[in-house]
Each structure stands twice: as C-alpha cells, then as structure tokens.
Design a protein around this motif. Structure first.
Motif, short mmCIF file in Angstrom:
data_model
loop_
_atom_site.label_atom_id
_atom_site.label_comp_id
_atom_site.label_asym_id
_atom_site.label_seq_id
_atom_site.Cartn_x
_atom_site.Cartn_y
_atom_site.Cartn_z
N GLY A 31 -38.61 -20.29 -26.34
CA GLY A 31 -38.30 -19.18 -27.23
C GLY A 31 -39.58 -18.52 -27.72
N ILE A 32 -39.39 -17.50 -28.51
CA ILE A 32 -40.54 -16.77 -29.05
C ILE A 32 -41.32 -17.67 -30.02
CG2 ILE A 32 -41.20 -14.80 -30.47
CD1 ILE A 32 -40.30 -14.02 -27.72
N ALA A 33 -40.62 -18.50 -30.75
CA ALA A 33 -41.27 -19.35 -31.74
C ALA A 33 -42.26 -20.32 -31.10
CB ALA A 33 -40.22 -20.13 -32.53
N GLU A 34 -41.99 -20.73 -29.89
CA GLU A 34 -42.88 -21.68 -29.22
C GLU A 34 -44.12 -21.00 -28.66
OE1 GLU A 34 -40.37 -23.59 -26.43
OE2 GLU A 34 -39.18 -24.57 -27.97
N ARG A 35 -44.12 -19.69 -28.57
CA ARG A 35 -45.29 -18.96 -28.08
C ARG A 35 -46.26 -18.59 -29.19
NH1 ARG A 35 -41.24 -15.66 -24.86
NH2 ARG A 35 -41.12 -16.78 -22.89
N GLU A 36 -45.78 -18.57 -30.41
CA GLU A 36 -46.63 -18.22 -31.55
C GLU A 36 -47.29 -19.48 -32.10
OE1 GLU A 36 -47.16 -15.12 -32.51
OE2 GLU A 36 -45.75 -14.34 -31.05
N PRO A 37 -48.52 -19.36 -32.61
CA PRO A 37 -49.17 -20.54 -33.18
C PRO A 37 -48.49 -20.95 -34.49
CG PRO A 37 -50.55 -18.60 -33.48
CD PRO A 37 -49.40 -18.19 -32.61
N LEU A 95 -38.51 -17.22 -36.76
CA LEU A 95 -39.45 -17.86 -37.67
C LEU A 95 -39.32 -17.40 -39.11
CD1 LEU A 95 -42.59 -17.84 -35.38
CD2 LEU A 95 -41.09 -19.75 -35.87
N GLY A 96 -38.76 -16.24 -39.32
CA GLY A 96 -38.56 -15.73 -40.67
C GLY A 96 -39.73 -14.90 -41.15
#
Length: 126
Positions: A31-37, A95-96
């Motif tokens: 997901g997108i959350a896993e790509r962001e630090p 992520l919020g």
C-alpha cells in the motif's frame, strides 16, 4: 536455421522472459503507507541532521550547508508525494492527517536546523 537456434529463439526466450515482463507490469502489492517513511524514522532524521549540523558548525561555519542540500531533496520528494493528486489522498486515507503534519514539521526542521547552526556560527565568526 539450426534447431538449437530455433529452440532458443522461440521457446527458451519467451519462457524465461514472460515472468520478467509480467512482474514489471504488475502493480505493487504494498500500500501507499508502506512506501512512505514512518514518522519515527523522520524524527530520527531530524535528530541526526541536528547533531551532524552542530558538530559540523563547530568545525567551520559553512559545513552545515552541505547537509542542507540532501535534506532539501529528500523533503521535496516527500512533499511532492503529498501534493500528487493520486498519492496524496491515498496517504491521507491510510496514514491520516497527523502523519502529514508530522512529516511536514519534521521536514521543516530538517531544512531550518542546518541553516540555523550555520547562521549562529557565522555570526560569531572572528
């Protein structure tokens, strides 16, 4: 055409090349959350950049400026993801807004702290 060449050209190459071609066109499972630090990693970067800038400023006033460019490039890539019309809403959803606020605050500190230490040492230059 020899039989070996025919076998390699029309049988082996498509069999070995098909999985590579399929993997390159498949969407990523993450997901997108896993790509962001993670936010903890961003704060560790802030602490590391602050400590490195302080140590560098003790040596020469302009050395913290060498930390500023890589930090600026990292933060611009992070903020560009938030501004993207596809990735931005997905990050907000997964992520919020608290993550985006923390990332923006950490990014601002990563950009300001090296400049601050360089300015402090430049002002005390003898």
């Amino acid at each position: 055409m020899k039989a070996g060449r025919f076998f390699r050209l029309f049988v082996v190459t498509p069999v070995l090349g098909a999985p590579v071609a399929l993997l390159s066109t498949m969407p990523a499972a993450a997901g997108i959350a896993e790509r962001e630090p993670p936010s903890a990693e961003l704060w560790i970067f802030v602490i590391g950049i602050a400590a490195l800038s302080w140590v560098m400023a003790c040596r020469r006033w302009w050395l913290p400026l060498t930390v500023w460019l890589p930090a600026a490039l990292f933060i611009s890539g992070l903020v560009a993801d938030f501004a993207d019309p596809v990735i931005g809403p997905a990050v907000r959803e997964e992520l919020g807004l608290a993550y985006i606020f923390q990332a923006d605050l950490a990014g601002a500190l990563m950009l300001v702290v090296p400049l601050m230490f360089a300015n402090i040492r430049f002002g005390r230059k003898e």
